[in-house]
Write an enzyme that holds these catalytic residues in place. Structure first.
Site, PDB file in Angstrom:
ATOM      1  N   ARG A 111       9.660  19.170  -8.101  1.00 57.47           N
ATOM      2  CA  ARG A 111      10.867  18.993  -8.913  1.00 57.47           C
ATOM      3  C   ARG A 111      12.117  19.478  -8.171  1.00 57.47           C
ATOM      4  O   ARG A 111      13.219  19.043  -8.451  1.00 57.47           O
ATOM      5  CB  ARG A 111      10.736  19.763 -10.229  1.00 57.47           C
ATOM      6  N   LYS A 115      -2.637   7.126   1.222  1.00 58.54           N
ATOM      7  CA  LYS A 115      -2.353   7.384   2.630  1.00 58.54           C
ATOM      8  C   LYS A 115      -1.262   8.449   2.662  1.00 58.54           C
ATOM      9  O   LYS A 115      -0.075   8.147   2.797  1.00 58.54           O
ATOM     10  CB  LYS A 115      -1.918   6.069   3.304  1.00 58.54           C
ATOM     11  N   ARG A 128       0.835  -1.222   0.000  1.00 56.07           N
ATOM     12  CA  ARG A 128       0.000   0.000   0.000  1.00 56.07           C
ATOM     13  C   ARG A 128       0.863   1.263   0.000  1.00 56.07           C
ATOM     14  O   ARG A 128       0.532   2.251  -0.648  1.00 56.07           O
ATOM     15  CB  ARG A 128      -0.969  -0.010   1.191  1.00 56.07           C
ATOM     16  N   GLU A 176     -16.028   6.534   5.835  1.00 51.34           N
ATOM     17  CA  GLU A 176     -15.234   5.866   6.865  1.00 51.34           C
ATOM     18  C   GLU A 176     -15.078   6.800   8.041  1.00 51.34           C
ATOM     19  O   GLU A 176     -15.659   7.890   8.051  1.00 51.34           O
ATOM     20  CB  GLU A 176     -13.867   5.443   6.318  1.00 51.34           C
TER      21      GLU A 176
HETATM   22  N1  PMP Z   1      -9.068   4.856   7.246  1.00 55.28           N
HETATM   23  C1  PMP Z   1      -8.130   5.785   7.456  1.00 55.28           C
HETATM   24  C2  PMP Z   1      -8.398   7.182   7.032  1.00 55.28           C
HETATM   25  C3  PMP Z   1      -6.919   5.433   8.074  1.00 55.28           C
HETATM   26  O1  PMP Z   1      -5.973   6.354   8.279  1.00 55.28           O
HETATM   27  C4  PMP Z   1      -6.702   4.094   8.482  1.00 55.28           C
HETATM   28  C5  PMP Z   1      -5.411   3.689   9.121  1.00 55.28           C
HETATM   29  N2  PMP Z   1      -5.300   4.156  10.432  1.00 55.28           N
HETATM   30  C6  PMP Z   1      -7.728   3.166   8.259  1.00 55.28           C
HETATM   31  C7  PMP Z   1      -8.884   3.576   7.619  1.00 55.28           C
HETATM   32  C8  PMP Z   1      -7.571   1.733   8.653  1.00 55.28           C
HETATM   33  O2  PMP Z   1      -6.635   1.130   7.792  1.00 55.28           O
HETATM   34  P1  PMP Z   1      -5.748  -0.094   8.248  1.00 55.28           P
HETATM   35  O3  PMP Z   1      -6.684  -1.149   8.700  1.00 55.28           O
HETATM   36  O4  PMP Z   1      -5.003  -0.474   7.034  1.00 55.28           O
HETATM   37  O5  PMP Z   1      -4.886   0.388   9.346  1.00 55.28           O
END
Ligand code: PMP
Length: 307
Positions: A122, A168, A69, A201
């Site tokens: 750059r 991320k 990732r 989320e």
């Molecule tokens: N959503 C967000 C915005 C996150 O930053 C994270 C990680 N802390 C997650 C979901 C959960 O992802 P993971 O299970 O891969 O840690």
């Protein structure tokens, strides 16, 4: 681009102090010496990517998935990580070892590196790779037993066409604003909706509900991160004969869920018992949630890359 090399054994021998050992651009240094430039675009613009990884019982859980990732995030922002996938995996394990840890949280960052004050990447000649292995306690232990109350907040999740939530990135302001709004409402975590009003989320966790025995989580297209814990939970559901679907969910669906929980590397699986003042199910962590918590905990103890 010049690749980093790092001599793990030499670093172990050199650093005998008690402070945390940080992996910084191919070398280990003591915590107090782990410094980056004020001209690093990671600082100036949030230009970079990161991962949060966990080790349990002497094994790094889902390490390959996290490094995959990291590389996908980097590719999306045209950031060339100056190490190979295998080297980043090795450096992550070496950092945990250097700190003599068996159960820990690892924060891995790749910044765009030092550039000029202008935002053009750059000017940044070499990205920086930073790995920190330490401890994390995202939420108090009693919350896991009692379950958490969460709220929906006004800040909507970033658009795919703007900063894709699948990346991320080091720019977490979208999430931080939502977290502040949750704090202002007197709770620990926020549910973020996307621009269409569907559930995406939480600020640092994915979200699941259970309705009539079916496990449901918003699709990634709703603005949810490709969560590794989310994926693991979906895999664990199969042998438990729990059906999983990824529909678009609205606040109405959350309010009328039988069970609800959050997933994340740091938080693991956190039961949710109240959303926007509506009690979820009977207001206690649900039976299916608890089954998944048990299965998840068991898996973390036995699987992963040995340290
Ligand atoms: N959503 C967000 C915005 C996150 O930053 C994270 C990680 N802390 C997650 C979901 C959960 O992802 P993971 O299970 O891969 O840690």
């Amino acid at each position: 681009m010049k690749k980093f090399t790092f001599a793990t054994d030499a670093s172990f021998a050199y650093f005998q102090g008690i402070s945390m050992k940080i992996f910084l651009d191919g070398k280990f240094c003591n915590e107090r010496d782990a410094k980056i430039s004020v001209f690093d675009h990671g600082l100036l613009y949030g230009d970079g990517v990161f991962e949060g990884i966990r080790a349990y019982n002497g094994r790094v859980f889902k390490l390959k998935e996290h490094i995959d990732r990291l590389f996908y995030s980097a590719k999306a922002i045209l950031l060339e990580i100056p190490m190979s996938h295998a080297e980043v995996m090795k450096a992550t394990i070496a950092t945990i070892k250097a700190n003599k840890l068996r159960d820990c949280y690892v924060r891995l960052l790749v910044t765009r590196g030092v550039g000029t004050l202008g935002l053009n990447p750059r000017s940044c000649k070499r990205p920086s790779v930073i790995i920190i292995a330490g401890k994390i306690q995202v939420y108090p232990a009693e919350l896991y037993a009692r379950g958490m109350e969460i709220v929906t907040v006004p800040t909507v999740r970033n658009l795919h066409s703007a900063v894709n939530p699948a990346i991320k990135s080091l720019n977490y302001l979208n999430n931080i604003l939502a977290k502040i709004e949750a704090n202002n409402a007197g709770v620990e975590e926020a549910v973020m909706l996307n621009a269409e009003g569907f559930v995406s989320e939480c600020t640092a966790d994915n979200l699941f509900i259970i309705k009539n025995g079916i496990l449901q989580t918003p699709p990634n297209s709703a603005g949810a991160l490709y969560g590794i814990t989310r994926n693991t939970v979906m895999e664990l559901a199969e042998p438990l004969e729990i059906k999983v679907t990824e529909p678009n969910l609205t606040r109405y669906d959350l309010f009328n869920a039988d069970e609800c929980f959050l997933t994340g590397t740091g938080a693991e699986i956190m039961p949710v018992i109240k959303i926007d003042g509506r009690l979820i199910g009977n207001g206690k962590p649900g039976a299916i949630t608890q089954k998944l918590v048990q299965a998840y905990r068991a898996l973390t103890q036995v699987s992963g890359e040995p340290i």
